[in-house]
Design a protein around this motif. Structure first.
Motif, PDB file in Angstrom:
ATOM      1  N   ARG A 157       0.809  -1.214   0.000  1.00  0.00           N
ATOM      2  CA  ARG A 157       0.000   0.000   0.000  1.00  0.00           C
ATOM      3  C   ARG A 157       0.846   1.269   0.000  1.00  0.00           C
ATOM      4  NH1 ARG A 157      -5.326  -0.399   2.227  1.00  0.00           N
ATOM      5  NH2 ARG A 157      -4.939   1.460   3.479  1.00  0.00           N
ATOM      6  N   MET A 158       2.160   1.146   0.087  1.00  0.00           N
ATOM      7  CA  MET A 158       3.020   2.312   0.241  1.00  0.00           C
ATOM      8  C   MET A 158       3.258   3.026  -1.081  1.00  0.00           C
ATOM      9  SD  MET A 158       5.716   1.638   3.245  1.00  0.00           S
ATOM     10  CE  MET A 158       5.039   1.875   4.875  1.00  0.00           C
ATOM     11  N   LYS A 159       3.043   4.332  -1.054  1.00  0.00           N
ATOM     12  CA  LYS A 159       3.199   5.135  -2.266  1.00  0.00           C
ATOM     13  C   LYS A 159       4.635   5.172  -2.756  1.00  0.00           C
ATOM     14  CE  LYS A 159      -0.704   8.182  -1.195  1.00  0.00           C
ATOM     15  NZ  LYS A 159      -1.118   9.583  -0.898  1.00  0.00           N
ATOM     16  N   THR A 160       5.573   4.945  -1.840  1.00  0.00           N
ATOM     17  CA  THR A 160       6.979   5.012  -2.231  1.00  0.00           C
ATOM     18  C   THR A 160       7.345   3.951  -3.266  1.00  0.00           C
ATOM     19  OG1 THR A 160       9.232   5.168  -1.350  1.00  0.00           O
ATOM     20  CG2 THR A 160       7.827   3.458  -0.436  1.00  0.00           C
ATOM     21  N   LEU A 161       6.530   2.898  -3.400  1.00  0.00           N
ATOM     22  CA  LEU A 161       6.815   1.883  -4.409  1.00  0.00           C
ATOM     23  C   LEU A 161       6.711   2.450  -5.815  1.00  0.00           C
ATOM     24  CD1 LEU A 161       5.112  -1.349  -2.992  1.00  0.00           C
ATOM     25  CD2 LEU A 161       7.476  -0.575  -2.757  1.00  0.00           C
ATOM     26  N   GLY A 162       6.105   3.622  -5.965  1.00  0.00           N
ATOM     27  CA  GLY A 162       6.088   4.289  -7.266  1.00  0.00           C
ATOM     28  C   GLY A 162       7.472   4.707  -7.721  1.00  0.00           C
ATOM     29  N   ARG A 163       8.431   4.749  -6.785  1.00  0.00           N
ATOM     30  CA  ARG A 163       9.816   5.111  -7.121  1.00  0.00           C
ATOM     31  C   ARG A 163      10.727   3.881  -7.142  1.00  0.00           C
ATOM     32  NH1 ARG A 163      10.817   9.589  -2.629  1.00  0.00           N
ATOM     33  NH2 ARG A 163       9.211   8.406  -1.543  1.00  0.00           N
ATOM     34  N   LEU A 164      10.122   2.710  -7.244  1.00  0.00           N
ATOM     35  CA  LEU A 164      10.883   1.461  -7.168  1.00  0.00           C
ATOM     36  C   LEU A 164      11.842   1.287  -8.339  1.00  0.00           C
ATOM     37  CD1 LEU A 164      11.140  -1.388  -5.736  1.00  0.00           C
ATOM     38  CD2 LEU A 164       9.444  -2.165  -7.409  1.00  0.00           C
ATOM     39  N   ARG A 165      13.056   0.862  -8.015  1.00  0.00           N
ATOM     40  CA  ARG A 165      14.015   0.364  -9.007  1.00  0.00           C
ATOM     41  C   ARG A 165      14.057  -1.150  -8.869  1.00  0.00           C
ATOM     42  NH1 ARG A 165      18.156   3.910 -10.915  1.00  0.00           N
ATOM     43  NH2 ARG A 165      17.935   6.044 -10.147  1.00  0.00           N
ATOM     44  N   GLY A 166      13.972  -1.839  -9.987  1.00  0.00           N
ATOM     45  CA  GLY A 166      13.971  -3.292  -9.930  1.00  0.00           C
ATOM     46  C   GLY A 166      12.563  -3.833  -9.842  1.00  0.00           C
ATOM     47  N   THR A 167      12.436  -5.030  -9.262  1.00  0.00           N
ATOM     48  CA  THR A 167      11.144  -5.716  -9.220  1.00  0.00           C
ATOM     49  C   THR A 167      10.926  -6.330  -7.839  1.00  0.00           C
ATOM     50  OG1 THR A 167      11.345  -6.247 -11.575  1.00  0.00           O
ATOM     51  CG2 THR A 167       9.720  -7.490 -10.305  1.00  0.00           C
ATOM     52  N   LEU A 168       9.750  -6.095  -7.293  1.00  0.00           N
ATOM     53  CA  LEU A 168       9.355  -6.655  -6.001  1.00  0.00           C
ATOM     54  C   LEU A 168       8.284  -7.711  -6.242  1.00  0.00           C
ATOM     55  CD1 LEU A 168       9.253  -6.570  -2.839  1.00  0.00           C
ATOM     56  CD2 LEU A 168       7.488  -4.796  -3.092  1.00  0.00           C
ATOM     57  N   ILE A 169       8.546  -8.941  -5.768  1.00  0.00           N
ATOM     58  CA  ILE A 169       7.569 -10.027  -5.859  1.00  0.00           C
ATOM     59  C   ILE A 169       7.142 -10.390  -4.438  1.00  0.00           C
ATOM     60  CG2 ILE A 169       7.075 -12.323  -6.742  1.00  0.00           C
ATOM     61  CD1 ILE A 169       9.462 -12.076  -8.585  1.00  0.00           C
ATOM     62  N   CYS A 170       5.849 -10.246  -4.142  1.00  0.00           N
ATOM     63  CA  CYS A 170       5.340 -10.532  -2.806  1.00  0.00           C
ATOM     64  C   CYS A 170       4.383 -11.717  -2.850  1.00  0.00           C
ATOM     65  CB  CYS A 170       4.604  -9.315  -2.243  1.00  0.00           C
ATOM     66  SG  CYS A 170       5.676  -7.927  -1.851  1.00  0.00           S
ATOM     67  N   ILE A 171       4.588 -12.659  -1.947  1.00  0.00           N
ATOM     68  CA  ILE A 171       3.741 -13.841  -1.839  1.00  0.00           C
ATOM     69  C   ILE A 171       3.218 -13.885  -0.404  1.00  0.00           C
ATOM     70  CG2 ILE A 171       3.567 -16.319  -2.230  1.00  0.00           C
ATOM     71  CD1 ILE A 171       6.690 -14.458  -3.362  1.00  0.00           C
ATOM     72  N   PRO A 172       2.003 -13.361  -0.156  1.00  0.00           N
ATOM     73  CA  PRO A 172       1.517 -13.262   1.222  1.00  0.00           C
ATOM     74  C   PRO A 172       1.202 -14.590   1.878  1.00  0.00           C
ATOM     75  CG  PRO A 172      -0.156 -12.508  -0.336  1.00  0.00           C
ATOM     76  CD  PRO A 172       1.096 -12.728  -1.119  1.00  0.00           C
ATOM     77  N   VAL A 173       0.826 -15.608   1.091  1.00  0.00           N
ATOM     78  CA  VAL A 173       0.539 -16.934   1.650  1.00  0.00           C
ATOM     79  C   VAL A 173       1.146 -17.987   0.725  1.00  0.00           C
ATOM     80  CG1 VAL A 173      -1.223 -18.570   2.395  1.00  0.00           C
ATOM     81  CG2 VAL A 173      -1.633 -16.113   2.652  1.00  0.00           C
ATOM     82  N   VAL A 174       2.221 -18.621   1.170  1.00  0.00           N
ATOM     83  CA  VAL A 174       2.838 -19.690   0.378  1.00  0.00           C
ATOM     84  C   VAL A 174       2.106 -21.003   0.634  1.00  0.00           C
ATOM     85  CG1 VAL A 174       4.953 -20.970  -0.081  1.00  0.00           C
ATOM     86  CG2 VAL A 174       5.073 -18.516   0.404  1.00  0.00           C
ATOM     87  N   ASN A 175       1.934 -21.355   1.897  1.00  0.00           N
ATOM     88  CA  ASN A 175       1.251 -22.608   2.258  1.00  0.00           C
ATOM     89  C   ASN A 175      -0.250 -22.338   2.365  1.00  0.00           C
ATOM     90  OD1 ASN A 175       0.263 -24.966   3.337  1.00  0.00           O
ATOM     91  ND2 ASN A 175       1.649 -25.011   5.088  1.00  0.00           N
TER      92      ASN A 175
END
Length: 359
Positions: free
Chosen positions: A81-99
């Motif tokens: 939800r963070m607005k700062t991700l609009g300035r992201l360099r690279g790639t963020l992959i988030c997996i909130p539930v693996v199991n």
């Protein structure tokens, strides 16, 4: 790979995953198909990808590889939800539930009673745990440069927020210190674990331990969000703060750790809590029968700080009760815990002083 855009500037290529082509500067949600409960009850693993406009590392952040360890789910929710991700360099992959199986059943393990975090690298044709590990590592881990795996205590235990990492790996050690947890433990790599597999692939991976299973812990969650942001700053995925607010937090590294176990079966009445500094001979708990007689005292055998604790009043002989981390300077470690708690206490969602990022 980059393409040339208007004015000769290089445009970053889309991120390709599961048949999806994610343009730079966008956030996309998708799922990975998993073995279902039946033909009519399919299951899938949720994945969020934030693909920055500029080149940079690929970082994965995962939670609930043990299905009942849920603090990481809210850490990822707040992070995305963070607005700062609009300035992201690279790639963020988030997996909130693996199991996913364990999460829906409020269980640590999979339906076949296997531990998903002991099934890596997995196999496409193996057990349920092996197949899920194979899916996760081929679709996510093998695509990443760095990983953060979010955990809590298990089996009715709670953990002081701390980082476990292979401190012999210079990159992992640097990121572990940057995370900003009060304690860093140089933890051995376990066979079949996600972190062990990533280490073999030379992918620096941190394991964040904080709180207990099946409960949200606000302090642990705040510390986790801030820690992930700090790592992203260290990786130059996010801009550094211009005059950070709040106190800088330097973690203390544990030389080793040990568990104190119940000398008999009975009712455990603790005298300490996670973060408490103990010295040899200090009383940690009283242990007696239902009538309050036959008490024995559990005492510290070495100086250190409590980083894990059994929350069950009824314990059996040999049960792990207190996890003690040992430091060259235990008093400094205790101050580090206090600073961590004071810095995060009372902060609202998205307000993390050491990151210096806007809401």
């Amino acid at each position: 790979m980059t393409n040339t855009g208007k004015g000769g500037r290089r445009a970053r290529a889309p991120f390709e995953i599961e048949g999806e082509s994610i343009p730079p500067g966008t956030h996309r949600s998708l799922t990975l198909d998993l073995p279902g409960m039946s033909q009519h009850t399919p299951l899938s693993m949720p994945v969020h990808v934030v693909h920055g406009r500029k080149d940079g590392p690929v970082l994965w952040v995962s939670a609930a590889i043990h299905g009942d360890e849920i603090n990481g789910i809210d850490i990822i929710r707040q992070l995305l939800r963070m607005k700062t991700l609009g300035r992201l360099r690279g790639t963020l992959i988030c997996i909130p539930v693996v199991n996913v199986h364990g999460f829906y059943n409020h269980e640590r393990y999979l339906p076949d009673r296997r531990d998903l975090n002991r099934a890596f690298p997995g196999s496409e044709h193996g057990s349920l745990a092996s197949r899920m590990a194979y899916t996760f590592r081929t679709r996510i881990v093998d695509r990443a440069d760095v990983g953060i795996d979010l955990h809590t205590g298990s089996n009715h235990r709670t953990n002081l927020p701390h980082i476990r990492a292979n401190m012999d790996d210079a990159d992992a050690a640097r990121l572990a210190r940057a995370f900003g947890a009060p304690v860093v433990v140089d933890a051995k790599l376990r066979d079949g674990s996600l972190r062990g597999y990533a280490n073999e692939r030379q992918i620096p991976t941190l394991l964040y331990e904080a709180g207990e299973s099946l409960r949200f812990d606000p302090l642990a969650i705040r510390g986790g969000v801030r820690g992930v942001l700090n790592v992203m700053v260290e990786l130059d995925m996010l801009p550094r703060s211009r005059g950070p607010r709040g106190r800088h937090h330097a973690p203390i590294e544990a030389r080793s750790s040990h568990w104190l176990r119940a000398p008999q079966t009975g009712i455990l009445r603790p005298s300490v809590q996670p973060g408490t500094r103990v010295q040899p001979g200090d009383t940690l708990a009283h242990l007696g029968d239902l009538m309050g007689s036959g008490d024995v005292t559990m005492e510290a055998v070495r100086e250190g700080v409590v980083i894990g604790q059994n929350l069950m009043p009824m314990v059996n002989e040999g049960d792990a009760c207190f996890h003690i981390a040992e430091f060259s300077n235990a008093a400094r470690a205790e101050r580090s815990v206090e600073t961590f708690s004071e810095t995060l206490e009372g902060l609202g969602e998205g307000d993390y002083p050491d990151s210096g990022f806007p809401d």
